[in-house]
Design a protein around this motif. Structure first.
Motif, PDB file in Angstrom:
ATOM      1  N   GLY A 105      -5.346  -3.349 -29.662  1.00  0.00           N
ATOM      2  CA  GLY A 105      -4.671  -2.560 -28.687  1.00  0.00           C
ATOM      3  C   GLY A 105      -5.975  -1.840 -27.901  1.00  0.00           C
ATOM      4  N   ARG A 106      -5.819  -1.817 -26.955  1.00  0.00           N
ATOM      5  CA  ARG A 106      -6.218  -1.040 -25.874  1.00  0.00           C
ATOM      6  C   ARG A 106      -6.844   0.038 -26.091  1.00  0.00           C
ATOM      7  N   GLU A 107      -7.080   0.922 -26.981  1.00  0.00           N
ATOM      8  CA  GLU A 107      -7.840   1.835 -27.531  1.00  0.00           C
ATOM      9  C   GLU A 107      -9.445   1.827 -28.313  1.00  0.00           C
ATOM     10  N   ALA A 108      -9.070   0.491 -29.347  1.00  0.00           N
ATOM     11  CA  ALA A 108      -9.784  -0.373 -30.587  1.00  0.00           C
ATOM     12  C   ALA A 108     -10.173  -1.646 -29.468  1.00  0.00           C
ATOM     13  N   ALA A 109     -10.097  -1.757 -28.644  1.00  0.00           N
ATOM     14  CA  ALA A 109     -10.974  -2.860 -27.645  1.00  0.00           C
ATOM     15  C   ALA A 109     -11.395  -2.399 -27.170  1.00  0.00           C
ATOM     16  N   ALA A 110     -11.139  -0.924 -25.767  1.00  0.00           N
ATOM     17  CA  ALA A 110     -12.545  -0.038 -25.664  1.00  0.00           C
ATOM     18  C   ALA A 110     -13.562   0.418 -26.108  1.00  0.00           C
ATOM     19  N   GLN A 111     -13.741   0.388 -27.499  1.00  0.00           N
ATOM     20  CA  GLN A 111     -14.672   0.830 -28.864  1.00  0.00           C
ATOM     21  C   GLN A 111     -14.817  -0.784 -28.732  1.00  0.00           C
ATOM     22  N   LEU A 112     -14.875  -1.386 -29.366  1.00  0.00           N
ATOM     23  CA  LEU A 112     -15.315  -3.150 -29.146  1.00  0.00           C
ATOM     24  C   LEU A 112     -16.229  -3.297 -27.805  1.00  0.00           C
ATOM     25  N   TRP A 113     -15.347  -3.404 -26.478  1.00  0.00           N
ATOM     26  CA  TRP A 113     -16.284  -3.195 -25.771  1.00  0.00           C
ATOM     27  C   TRP A 113     -17.356  -2.257 -25.876  1.00  0.00           C
ATOM     28  N   GLN A 114     -17.592  -1.397 -26.185  1.00  0.00           N
ATOM     29  CA  GLN A 114     -18.965  -0.192 -26.435  1.00  0.00           C
ATOM     30  C   GLN A 114     -19.673  -0.884 -27.145  1.00  0.00           C
ATOM     31  N   TRP A 115     -19.433  -1.068 -28.084  1.00  0.00           N
ATOM     32  CA  TRP A 115     -20.032  -1.935 -29.173  1.00  0.00           C
ATOM     33  C   TRP A 115     -20.782  -2.630 -28.701  1.00  0.00           C
ATOM     34  N   SER A 116     -19.921  -4.197 -27.920  1.00  0.00           N
ATOM     35  CA  SER A 116     -20.969  -4.673 -27.503  1.00  0.00           C
ATOM     36  C   SER A 116     -22.153  -4.740 -26.792  1.00  0.00           C
ATOM     37  N   LEU A 117     -22.000  -3.470 -26.251  1.00  0.00           N
ATOM     38  CA  LEU A 117     -23.440  -2.653 -24.714  1.00  0.00           C
ATOM     39  C   LEU A 117     -24.128  -2.466 -26.149  1.00  0.00           C
ATOM     40  N   LEU A 153     -12.817 -15.572 -12.849  1.00  0.00           N
ATOM     41  CA  LEU A 153     -14.104 -14.343 -13.139  1.00  0.00           C
ATOM     42  C   LEU A 153     -14.367 -13.692 -12.424  1.00  0.00           C
ATOM     43  N   ARG A 154     -13.685 -13.707 -11.220  1.00  0.00           N
ATOM     44  CA  ARG A 154     -13.466 -12.461 -10.076  1.00  0.00           C
ATOM     45  C   ARG A 154     -12.269 -11.509 -10.641  1.00  0.00           C
ATOM     46  N   ASP A 155     -11.640 -11.922 -11.485  1.00  0.00           N
ATOM     47  CA  ASP A 155     -10.336 -11.160 -12.346  1.00  0.00           C
ATOM     48  C   ASP A 155     -11.405 -10.155 -13.390  1.00  0.00           C
ATOM     49  N   TRP A 156     -12.409 -10.749 -13.956  1.00  0.00           N
ATOM     50  CA  TRP A 156     -12.858  -9.903 -15.161  1.00  0.00           C
ATOM     51  C   TRP A 156     -13.468  -9.344 -15.032  1.00  0.00           C
ATOM     52  N   GLN A 157     -14.374  -9.597 -13.653  1.00  0.00           N
ATOM     53  CA  GLN A 157     -15.363  -8.252 -12.723  1.00  0.00           C
ATOM     54  C   GLN A 157     -14.729  -7.131 -12.578  1.00  0.00           C
ATOM     55  N   ALA A 158     -12.714  -6.911 -12.434  1.00  0.00           N
ATOM     56  CA  ALA A 158     -12.356  -6.313 -11.769  1.00  0.00           C
ATOM     57  C   ALA A 158     -11.947  -5.306 -12.938  1.00  0.00           C
ATOM     58  N   ALA A 160     -13.731  -5.393 -15.625  1.00  0.00           N
ATOM     59  CA  ALA A 160     -13.630  -4.569 -16.496  1.00  0.00           C
ATOM     60  C   ALA A 160     -14.588  -3.433 -16.349  1.00  0.00           C
ATOM     61  N   ALA A 161     -14.700  -3.434 -14.913  1.00  0.00           N
ATOM     62  CA  ALA A 161     -15.315  -2.144 -13.842  1.00  0.00           C
ATOM     63  C   ALA A 161     -13.584  -1.156 -14.426  1.00  0.00           C
ATOM     64  N   HIS A 162     -12.446  -1.082 -14.300  1.00  0.00           N
ATOM     65  CA  HIS A 162     -11.152  -0.664 -13.838  1.00  0.00           C
ATOM     66  C   HIS A 162     -10.995  -0.192 -15.417  1.00  0.00           C
ATOM     67  N   ASP A 163     -11.030  -1.057 -16.649  1.00  0.00           N
ATOM     68  CA  ASP A 163     -10.366  -0.624 -18.290  1.00  0.00           C
ATOM     69  C   ASP A 163     -11.931  -0.898 -18.849  1.00  0.00           C
ATOM     70  N   TYR A 164     -12.958  -1.197 -18.880  1.00  0.00           N
ATOM     71  CA  TYR A 164     -13.667  -0.557 -19.638  1.00  0.00           C
ATOM     72  C   TYR A 164     -15.310   0.047 -19.238  1.00  0.00           C
ATOM     73  N   GLY A 165     -14.876   0.744 -17.589  1.00  0.00           N
ATOM     74  CA  GLY A 165     -15.946   1.208 -16.804  1.00  0.00           C
ATOM     75  C   GLY A 165     -17.549   0.754 -17.163  1.00  0.00           C
ATOM     76  N   TYR A 166     -16.885  -0.477 -16.944  1.00  0.00           N
ATOM     77  CA  TYR A 166     -18.305  -1.347 -16.955  1.00  0.00           C
ATOM     78  C   TYR A 166     -18.496  -1.907 -15.201  1.00  0.00           C
ATOM     79  N   ASP A 167     -20.011  -1.568 -15.266  1.00  0.00           N
ATOM     80  CA  ASP A 167     -20.193  -1.936 -13.594  1.00  0.00           C
ATOM     81  C   ASP A 167     -21.502  -2.817 -13.207  1.00  0.00           C
TER      82      ASP A 167
END
Length: 440
Positions: A105-117, A153-158, A160-167
């Motif tokens: 799900g979206r919420e857990a994925a967002a947590q996993l992204w932050q934990w990878s950072l 790759l361009r789709d992932w860049q967009a 990452a910024a939109h869904d996970y706030g990663y710039d």
């Protein structure tokens, strides 16, 4: 009653057929005397099996919580994949965030992204805290060889910024690639400015020293013959035992033969790296001006980077059969020359292989075999960073706060099909299809 966990036979012979030649990483470091061999009966709060990055990070985190930790290693700390890898320190997961969002799900994925950072940040914290000399360099980039890879790759860049706030992702178009690489093969690149690369064996050995300084007891050259579970799990070697309240099986490629259930969910695959002789600062800088680590966007990819003494380290030829063909160095050099034909006169001074434990879906696999027996495996090529957060989550769980560990344990994993005899041939056929897709 204690229940023994005996070694299955499938896959072990194939693992041993991959020759572990001495690596350039070892040649670049001074020799270290081994830790003692386990002899006699030892007791601990937590026993950790495997002194790769997974086990070392777990041991450090557990010791920081005041626990008596004993770490048992079959060979030397970092002798497996931890000390033989490409050295990239990456956020994200090998399976990609879309897979994790679909599973959790979206919420857990967002947590996993932050934990990878957080995992990447943990590497930097270790380097600073323990004054580790491991040649850290900023930046890792993925290179597109064809338009469909550029679009992805361009789709992932967009995303990452939109869904996970990663710039931290920067796109370089074809005309800008000279900033990264002197090769005509690519049509674009996505540079992660928050990632980096390092000398993996230097980093792993330094974590072993830090663990011992923190009070962890390390035994090397002590292959575990049997695991016994129960109220007090036990590791049994030829000359001794470790009995503990809690047991951690750390990493899949080396100790997984001792635990059949998690072993069925990972497969050790061989990857190969060559190191040129010193090219000189001018040549090495001309090849890779930004000193970032690079890989292409193929499913079966090539990866490469500069060393601190101006060599090119080039890897990526993967053996899903577990066998090491005799022409590994030659074949990897030919792949290198496809990227850098200007190196046709460069000599290969070192060539080595190692195992990476992969899962079917390429997501990490954390779980429990019993309430007091944990395992961590399946980093699928992202282990330098993710092992750091894995060790922290494991220590949290042992201490009674398992929320983060349990989110990872919710990721579903299938066993590799075919059983002990046929799962490697099945994977070889599947990978042949992906190689064909890369070529086409």
């Amino acid at each position: 009653m204690n229940a023994p966990m005996n070694a299955p036979t499938g896959g072990i012979h194939a693992m041993r057929t991959l020759a572990h030649a001495r690596s350039w990483y070892e040649d670049a470091l001074p020799p270290e005397p081994p830790a003692p061999t386990l002899a006699g009966d030892v007791r601990a709060d937590v026993a950790v099996l495997g002194a790769g990055l997974t086990g070392l990070n777990a041991a450090l985190e557990l010791a920081a919580r005041g626990l008596r930790v004993v770490l048992v290693e079959a060979a030397r700390a970092g002798a497996g994949g931890s000390g033989r890898s490409g050295g990239q320190v990456l956020a994200d997961y090998a399976c990609g965030m879309e897979t994790l969002r679909g599973l959790l799900g979206r919420e857990a994925a967002a947590q996993l992204w932050q934990w990878s950072l957080e995992a990447v940040a943990r590497v930097k914290v270790h380097i600073a805290r323990h004054a580790i000399a491991c040649d850290w360099r900023d930046g890792c980039a993925t290179l597109a060889l064809k338009p469909r890879q550029e679009r992805a790759l361009r789709d992932w860049q967009a995303q990452a910024a939109h869904d996970y706030g990663y710039d931290g992702l920067r796109w370089l178009a074809a005309g800008e690639l000279g900033e990264l690489v002197a090769s005509p093969r690519y049509c674009g690149a996505l540079l992660d400015t928050g990632a980096g690369h390092l000398q993996p064996l230097a980093y792993t050995r330094a974590l072993a020293q830090a663990a011992r300084a923190a009070g962890v007891t390390l035994y090397e050259n002590s292959p575990v013959l049997r695991i016994e579970t129960g109220p007090r799990p036990k590791l049994v070697t030829a000359d001794g035992t470790v009995e503990a309240d809690q047991l951690v099986i750390a990493g899949g490629a080396l100790p997984a033969r001792l635990a059949p259930e998690p072993a069925a969910k990972v497969l050790p695959v061989g990857t190969y790296i060559v190191a040129t002789g010193p090219l000189g600062a001018d040549v090495a800088t001309a090849l890779l001006p930004a000193d970032a680590a690079l890989c292409d966007a193929n499913f079966v990819l090539d990866y490469y980077r500069r060393s601190a003494d101006h060599r090119l380290l080039f890897g990526g030829r993967v053996s899903y059969s577990g066998l090491d063909p005799f022409n590994t160095a030659h074949a990897t050099r030919q792949r290198m020359l496809q990227v850098f034909p200007q190196l046709r006169d460069a000599k290969i001074e070192s060539s080595w292989g190692g195992f990476v434990d992969i899962t079917m879906n390429r997501a990490p696999d954390f779980g429990r075999l019993a309430p007091n027996v944990y395992y961590l495996q399946g980093f699928s090529g992202h282990g330098i960073a993710l092992t750091g957060i894995a060790g922290r989550l494991l220590a949290e769980a042992v201490a009674g706060t398992a929320e983060r560990f349990d989110i990872f344990s919710r990721i579903t994993h299938r066993e590799f099909p075919g059983g002990a005899l046929l799962r490697r041939p099945a994977l070889v056929l599947a990978m042949a299809w992906y190689r064909l897709k890369d070529l086409l």
